[in-house]
Design a protein around this motif. Structure first.
Motif, PDB file in Angstrom:
ATOM      1  N   UNK A 174       0.829  -1.196   0.000  1.00 19.48           N
ATOM      2  CA  UNK A 174       0.000   0.000   0.000  1.00 19.48           C
ATOM      3  C   UNK A 174       0.869   1.253   0.000  1.00 19.48           C
ATOM      4  N   UNK A 175       1.940   1.245   0.789  1.00 16.61           N
ATOM      5  CA  UNK A 175       2.836   2.402   0.837  1.00 16.61           C
ATOM      6  C   UNK A 175       3.479   2.638  -0.521  1.00 16.61           C
ATOM      7  N   UNK A 176       3.889   1.562  -1.186  1.00 18.42           N
ATOM      8  CA  UNK A 176       4.494   1.702  -2.517  1.00 18.42           C
ATOM      9  C   UNK A 176       3.515   2.315  -3.501  1.00 18.42           C
ATOM     10  N   UNK A 177       2.250   1.886  -3.423  1.00 20.75           N
ATOM     11  CA  UNK A 177       1.239   2.424  -4.322  1.00 20.75           C
ATOM     12  C   UNK A 177       0.993   3.907  -4.044  1.00 20.75           C
ATOM     13  N   UNK A 178       0.957   4.279  -2.774  1.00 18.66           N
ATOM     14  CA  UNK A 178       0.747   5.673  -2.406  1.00 18.66           C
ATOM     15  C   UNK A 178       1.905   6.544  -2.891  1.00 18.66           C
ATOM     16  N   UNK A 179       3.128   6.039  -2.703  1.00 22.25           N
ATOM     17  CA  UNK A 179       4.292   6.793  -3.159  1.00 22.25           C
ATOM     18  C   UNK A 179       4.291   6.943  -4.676  1.00 22.25           C
ATOM     19  N   UNK A 180       3.859   5.894  -5.362  1.00 24.52           N
ATOM     20  CA  UNK A 180       3.796   5.953  -6.822  1.00 24.52           C
ATOM     21  C   UNK A 180       2.823   7.026  -7.273  1.00 24.52           C
ATOM     22  N   UNK A 181       1.654   7.100  -6.609  1.00 28.23           N
ATOM     23  CA  UNK A 181       0.674   8.135  -6.942  1.00 28.23           C
ATOM     24  C   UNK A 181       1.217   9.530  -6.628  1.00 28.23           C
ATOM     25  N   UNK A 182       1.907   9.643  -5.492  1.00 30.82           N
ATOM     26  CA  UNK A 182       2.460  10.934  -5.094  1.00 30.82           C
ATOM     27  C   UNK A 182       3.510  11.405  -6.094  1.00 30.82           C
ATOM     28  N   UNK A 186       9.796  10.656 -19.751  1.00 28.15           N
ATOM     29  CA  UNK A 186       8.884  10.441 -18.624  1.00 28.15           C
ATOM     30  C   UNK A 186       7.556   9.842 -19.047  1.00 28.15           C
ATOM     31  N   UNK A 187       6.852  10.441 -20.022  1.00 30.29           N
ATOM     32  CA  UNK A 187       5.601   9.861 -20.479  1.00 30.29           C
ATOM     33  C   UNK A 187       5.747   8.431 -21.007  1.00 30.29           C
ATOM     34  N   UNK A 188       6.869   8.126 -21.632  1.00 32.67           N
ATOM     35  CA  UNK A 188       7.086   6.761 -22.115  1.00 32.67           C
ATOM     36  C   UNK A 188       7.127   5.772 -20.952  1.00 32.67           C
ATOM     37  N   UNK A 189       7.750   6.182 -19.850  1.00 34.02           N
ATOM     38  CA  UNK A 189       7.805   5.306 -18.677  1.00 34.02           C
ATOM     39  C   UNK A 189       6.454   5.147 -17.995  1.00 34.02           C
ATOM     40  N   UNK A 190       5.524   6.039 -18.315  1.00 32.83           N
ATOM     41  CA  UNK A 190       4.177   5.938 -17.774  1.00 32.83           C
ATOM     42  C   UNK A 190       3.311   4.992 -18.605  1.00 32.83           C
ATOM     43  N   UNK A 235       1.562  14.192 -27.785  1.00 32.80           N
ATOM     44  CA  UNK A 235       0.813  15.381 -27.365  1.00 32.80           C
ATOM     45  C   UNK A 235       1.460  16.043 -26.159  1.00 32.80           C
ATOM     46  N   UNK A 236       1.812  15.239 -25.172  1.00 36.56           N
ATOM     47  CA  UNK A 236       2.436  15.783 -23.957  1.00 36.56           C
ATOM     48  C   UNK A 236       3.790  16.414 -24.259  1.00 36.56           C
ATOM     49  N   UNK A 268       6.057  17.397 -18.764  1.00 34.75           N
ATOM     50  CA  UNK A 268       5.416  16.377 -19.600  1.00 34.75           C
ATOM     51  C   UNK A 268       4.741  15.297 -18.767  1.00 34.75           C
ATOM     52  N   UNK A 269       5.151  15.176 -17.515  1.00 33.16           N
ATOM     53  CA  UNK A 269       4.515  14.212 -16.597  1.00 33.16           C
ATOM     54  C   UNK A 269       3.207  14.773 -16.029  1.00 33.16           C
ATOM     55  N   UNK A 270       2.959  16.049 -16.290  1.00 33.29           N
ATOM     56  CA  UNK A 270       1.765  16.770 -15.838  1.00 33.29           C
ATOM     57  C   UNK A 270       1.558  16.700 -14.321  1.00 33.29           C
TER      58      UNK A 270
END
Length: 297
Positions: free
Chosen positions: A8-16, A43-47, A56-57, A95-97
């Motif tokens: 859960x912590x990893x997921x939260x950090x990823x969102x942050x 960055x967008x490619x890694x997303x 577009x980004x 570009x990561x918005x």
């Protein structure tokens, strides 16, 4: 249960991390790709976004930092000027918005023109793109002019958290912790100490000049004829010639009007001093003796 908490912590950090973009000091050092477009698109490619979304980004981010996509996209980022490299590095983060941008000393190493361009860009991002900007800086002139709220850290704790206008009224306290006063704030403080209330606390040179002139107009002290105006200008130039010799940051220059004045931080400090004294000198010729005259002596 422990494994679930860690996940859960990893997921939260990823969102942050997706919401906060960090631009480090000298961000151009993080450039690595062969072209500007590839660097910004990393960055967008890694997303794992679609090719259309990545394109577009990338275009949007490059345009948002004031660069022409068609002109720079195929260039190597290492062929660009220092200011352009910094813009490309910033575009890579945009570009990561992210909704929050953290900028660590964003103007470090740039000349005065480059610094102003980057800071104006930061203001535009905040106003036109709704970004929250957290800027770390040791340049109090920049902080005073551009920040809307300032946090001062002392020994790892927040000692002050307030607007720049409020903060820099505390000149004695700030000098006690080694914080330099911005030129315009110091000028406002000195004028107020002399009983001169401009009705505002200008945060840059242009605003200070306007405030001084408005004060002069309100008191009927503006020159009425061309001859009087010429005398005033000559007087101001004479005061500037004297004041530059009193600058404490280094030796006087033989010709302060030469463009070479823009070549380093000492020169920038002298230019700020000249402009500040220009405001006071104008006021001196309109109204009362220069309130900074004692300091110059």
């Amino acid at each position: 249960l422990t494994l679930k908490k860690k996940k859960l912590r990893r997921e939260m950090l990823k969102q942050l991390r997706g919401q906060v973009g960090m631009v480090f000091q000298y961000p151009e050092y993080q450039l690595f790709a062969s072209t500007v477009e590839a660097d910004v698109a990393f960055g967008p490619q890694n997303m794992k976004l679609s090719k259309e979304e990545i394109d577009e980004r990338t275009r949007e981010a490059i345009a948002s930092v004031g660069l022409d996509f068609d002109e720079v996209s195929g260039k190597s980022p290492f062929e660009l000027s220092g200011g352009e490299k910094r813009r490309v590095a910033l575009a890579g983060v945009l570009a990561m918005r992210p909704s929050v941008l953290v900028l660590d000393e964003p103007t470090a190493g740039l000349d005065p023109r480059g610094k102003k361009e980057i800071l104006d860009l930061v203001v535009e991002l905040r106003k036109n793109h709704g970004k929250t900007i957290v800027m770390i800086s040791h340049d109090m002139n920049e902080v005073y002019e551009y920040a809307s709220r300032v946090a001062v850290f002392v020994d790892g704790t927040v000692k002050y958290l307030m607007s720049p206008e409020e903060l820099f009224r505390k000149s004695d306290e700030l000098e006690g912790i080694g914080l330099e006063m911005p030129q315009m704030a110091a000028l406002s403080n000195r004028l107020e100490a002399e009983g001169i209330n401009l009705g505002c606390r200008p945060r840059n040179v242009s605003a200070m000049a306007e405030a001084v002139l408005d004060y002069a107009r309100a008191h009927g002290k503006l020159p009425q004829t061309k001859e009087e105006a010429d005398v005033q200008r000559r007087g101001i130039r004479a005061v500037l010639s004297r004041q530059i010799l009193c600058a404490p940051h280094g030796p006087a220059r033989e010709n302060p009007a030469q463009p070479a004045l823009y070549d380093n931080d000492f020169s920038r400090a002298v230019l700020f001093r000249i402009r500040a004294y220009a405001c006071v000198s104008a006021y001196q010729h309109f109204c009362v003796p220069n309130p900074l005259e004692k300091r110059a002596e």
